[in-house]
Design a protein around this motif. Structure first.
Motif, PDB file in Angstrom:
ATOM      1  N   GLN A  13       0.840  -1.187   0.000  1.00 21.94           N
ATOM      2  CA  GLN A  13       0.000   0.000   0.000  1.00 21.94           C
ATOM      3  C   GLN A  13       0.877   1.239   0.000  1.00 21.94           C
ATOM      4  O   GLN A  13       2.057   1.199   0.381  1.00 21.94           O
ATOM      5  CB  GLN A  13      -0.908  -0.004   1.225  1.00 21.94           C
ATOM      6  N   ALA A  14       0.301   2.330  -0.444  1.00 22.44           N
ATOM      7  CA  ALA A  14       1.024   3.609  -0.454  1.00 22.44           C
ATOM      8  C   ALA A  14       1.560   3.903   0.949  1.00 22.44           C
ATOM      9  O   ALA A  14       0.867   3.683   1.947  1.00 22.44           O
ATOM     10  CB  ALA A  14       0.103   4.719  -0.912  1.00 22.44           C
ATOM     11  N   GLY A  15       2.789   4.373   0.974  1.00 22.11           N
ATOM     12  CA  GLY A  15       3.457   4.629   2.244  1.00 22.11           C
ATOM     13  C   GLY A  15       4.306   3.475   2.734  1.00 22.11           C
ATOM     14  O   GLY A  15       5.102   3.641   3.670  1.00 22.11           O
ATOM     15  N   GLY A  16       4.153   2.331   2.103  1.00 22.62           N
ATOM     16  CA  GLY A  16       4.907   1.151   2.503  1.00 22.62           C
ATOM     17  C   GLY A  16       6.312   1.133   1.940  1.00 22.62           C
ATOM     18  O   GLY A  16       6.733   2.065   1.239  1.00 22.62           O
ATOM     19  N   SER A  17       7.035   0.064   2.241  1.00 19.38           N
ATOM     20  CA  SER A  17       8.429  -0.067   1.829  1.00 19.38           C
ATOM     21  C   SER A  17       8.676  -1.435   1.198  1.00 19.38           C
ATOM     22  O   SER A  17       8.004  -2.412   1.525  1.00 19.38           O
ATOM     23  CB  SER A  17       9.367   0.093   3.036  1.00 19.38           C
ATOM     24  N   LEU A  18       9.653  -1.460   0.315  1.00 19.76           N
ATOM     25  CA  LEU A  18      10.154  -2.701  -0.262  1.00 19.76           C
ATOM     26  C   LEU A  18      11.658  -2.568  -0.445  1.00 19.76           C
ATOM     27  O   LEU A  18      12.159  -1.458  -0.663  1.00 19.76           O
ATOM     28  CB  LEU A  18       9.511  -2.998  -1.624  1.00 19.76           C
ATOM     29  N   LYS A  19      12.352  -3.701  -0.393  1.00 20.22           N
ATOM     30  CA  LYS A  19      13.780  -3.703  -0.677  1.00 20.22           C
ATOM     31  C   LYS A  19      14.033  -4.698  -1.802  1.00 20.22           C
ATOM     32  O   LYS A  19      13.818  -5.909  -1.652  1.00 20.22           O
ATOM     33  CB  LYS A  19      14.597  -4.086   0.545  1.00 20.22           C
ATOM     34  N   LEU A  20      14.465  -4.173  -2.939  1.00 24.39           N
ATOM     35  CA  LEU A  20      14.785  -5.008  -4.084  1.00 24.39           C
ATOM     36  C   LEU A  20      16.230  -5.472  -3.994  1.00 24.39           C
ATOM     37  O   LEU A  20      17.101  -4.723  -3.524  1.00 24.39           O
ATOM     38  CB  LEU A  20      14.566  -4.236  -5.379  1.00 24.39           C
ATOM     39  N   SER A  21      16.469  -6.673  -4.473  1.00 27.68           N
ATOM     40  CA  SER A  21      17.823  -7.219  -4.532  1.00 27.68           C
ATOM     41  C   SER A  21      18.160  -7.580  -5.966  1.00 27.68           C
ATOM     42  O   SER A  21      17.267  -7.901  -6.754  1.00 27.68           O
ATOM     43  CB  SER A  21      17.947  -8.469  -3.658  1.00 27.68           C
ATOM     44  N   CYS A  22      19.440  -7.532  -6.280  1.00 25.79           N
ATOM     45  CA  CYS A  22      19.924  -7.898  -7.608  1.00 25.79           C
ATOM     46  C   CYS A  22      21.172  -8.748  -7.419  1.00 25.79           C
ATOM     47  O   CYS A  22      22.231  -8.222  -7.077  1.00 25.79           O
ATOM     48  CB  CYS A  22      20.230  -6.651  -8.412  1.00 25.79           C
ATOM     49  N   ALA A  23      21.031 -10.043  -7.636  1.00 27.32           N
ATOM     50  CA  ALA A  23      22.154 -10.965  -7.489  1.00 27.32           C
ATOM     51  C   ALA A  23      22.912 -11.030  -8.810  1.00 27.32           C
ATOM     52  O   ALA A  23      22.324 -11.329  -9.851  1.00 27.32           O
ATOM     53  CB  ALA A  23      21.647 -12.344  -7.103  1.00 27.32           C
ATOM     54  N   ALA A  24      24.204 -10.720  -8.748  1.00 24.46           N
ATOM     55  CA  ALA A  24      25.027 -10.649  -9.955  1.00 24.46           C
ATOM     56  C   ALA A  24      26.025 -11.804 -10.016  1.00 24.46           C
ATOM     57  O   ALA A  24      26.517 -12.267  -8.983  1.00 24.46           O
ATOM     58  CB  ALA A  24      25.775  -9.317  -9.981  1.00 24.46           C
ATOM     59  N   THR A 118      11.688  -7.165 -11.670  1.00 23.73           N
ATOM     60  CA  THR A 118      10.825  -7.610 -10.583  1.00 23.73           C
ATOM     61  C   THR A 118       9.697  -6.592 -10.446  1.00 23.73           C
ATOM     62  O   THR A 118       9.939  -5.377 -10.479  1.00 23.73           O
ATOM     63  CB  THR A 118      11.610  -7.766  -9.270  1.00 23.73           C
ATOM     64  N   GLN A 119       8.474  -7.071 -10.336  1.00 27.49           N
ATOM     65  CA  GLN A 119       7.298  -6.207 -10.360  1.00 27.49           C
ATOM     66  C   GLN A 119       7.038  -5.585  -8.996  1.00 27.49           C
ATOM     67  O   GLN A 119       7.013  -6.278  -7.974  1.00 27.49           O
ATOM     68  CB  GLN A 119       6.066  -6.988 -10.804  1.00 27.49           C
ATOM     69  N   VAL A 120       6.814  -4.281  -9.010  1.00 32.52           N
ATOM     70  CA  VAL A 120       6.421  -3.537  -7.816  1.00 32.52           C
ATOM     71  C   VAL A 120       5.060  -2.913  -8.091  1.00 32.52           C
ATOM     72  O   VAL A 120       4.891  -2.202  -9.087  1.00 32.52           O
ATOM     73  CB  VAL A 120       7.444  -2.439  -7.476  1.00 32.52           C
ATOM     74  N   THR A 121       4.107  -3.190  -7.224  1.00 34.45           N
ATOM     75  CA  THR A 121       2.762  -2.645  -7.371  1.00 34.45           C
ATOM     76  C   THR A 121       2.380  -1.937  -6.079  1.00 34.45           C
ATOM     77  O   THR A 121       2.431  -2.537  -5.005  1.00 34.45           O
ATOM     78  CB  THR A 121       1.742  -3.746  -7.675  1.00 34.45           C
ATOM     79  N   VAL A 122       2.035  -0.662  -6.204  1.00 29.46           N
ATOM     80  CA  VAL A 122       1.681   0.142  -5.037  1.00 29.46           C
ATOM     81  C   VAL A 122       0.232   0.589  -5.183  1.00 29.46           C
ATOM     82  O   VAL A 122      -0.115   1.249  -6.159  1.00 29.46           O
ATOM     83  CB  VAL A 122       2.598   1.368  -4.902  1.00 29.46           C
ATOM     84  N   SER A 123      -0.579   0.236  -4.226  1.00 30.38           N
ATOM     85  CA  SER A 123      -1.988   0.603  -4.278  1.00 30.38           C
ATOM     86  C   SER A 123      -2.254   1.806  -3.374  1.00 30.38           C
ATOM     87  O   SER A 123      -1.587   2.004  -2.366  1.00 30.38           O
ATOM     88  CB  SER A 123      -2.849  -0.580  -3.841  1.00 30.38           C
ATOM     89  N   ALA A 124      -3.247   2.576  -3.778  1.00 26.74           N
ATOM     90  CA  ALA A 124      -3.566   3.805  -3.024  1.00 26.74           C
ATOM     91  C   ALA A 124      -4.239   3.480  -1.703  1.00 26.74           C
ATOM     92  O   ALA A 124      -4.851   2.434  -1.537  1.00 26.74           O
ATOM     93  CB  ALA A 124      -4.461   4.692  -3.868  1.00 26.74           C
TER      94      ALA A 124
END
Length: 124
Positions: A13-24, A118-124
């Motif tokens: 939801q809006a205001g939330g957080s995510l941490k994306l990772s990228c393994a190389a 990687t898909q990020v979806t943020v809802s209002a």
């Protein structure tokens, strides 16, 4: 073979957080500039953030400055994108990319290795 594998996306939801990772893998990670781009449906791929390998200089798109943080862990050959205070406008497919030189760029054409996103979806 150079490989970049993103993970960590999801729905928040809006205001939330995510941490994306990228393994190389397949290249000397600490000699490459790393960047994150994103692409929303019907829009062009746009720059989000980059981190150079010489001095660890970082740069952000104005729209994410102060909310997103790019980082790398050379021991783990992994890049990260911490995203806080997410907005619905941040909904997109997020890509990790690498460039075979220390300096970074805001131009997608400057990068020659890409992950699948990687898909990020943020809802209002």
């Amino acid at each position: 073979e150079v490989q970049l594998v993103e993970s960590g996306g999801g729905s928040v939801q809006a205001g939330g957080s995510l941490k994306l990772s990228c393994a190389a893998s397949g290249f000397i990670f600490n000699e490459y500039a790393i960047a994150w781009f994103r692409q929303a449906p019907g829009k062009e791929r746009e720059f989000v953030s980059w981190k150079s390998s010489d001095g660890g200089i970082t740069h952000y798109a104005d729209s994410v400055k102060g909310r997103f943080t790019i980082s790398t862990d050379d021991a783990k050959n992994t890049a990260y994108l911490q995203m806080n205070n997410l907005e619905p406008e941040n909904t997109a497919l997020y890509y990790c990319t690498a460039r075979g030189c220390p300096g970074a760029s805001m131009a997608a054409a400057a990068y020659n290795h890409w992950g699948h996103g990687t898909q990020v979806t943020v809802s209002a």
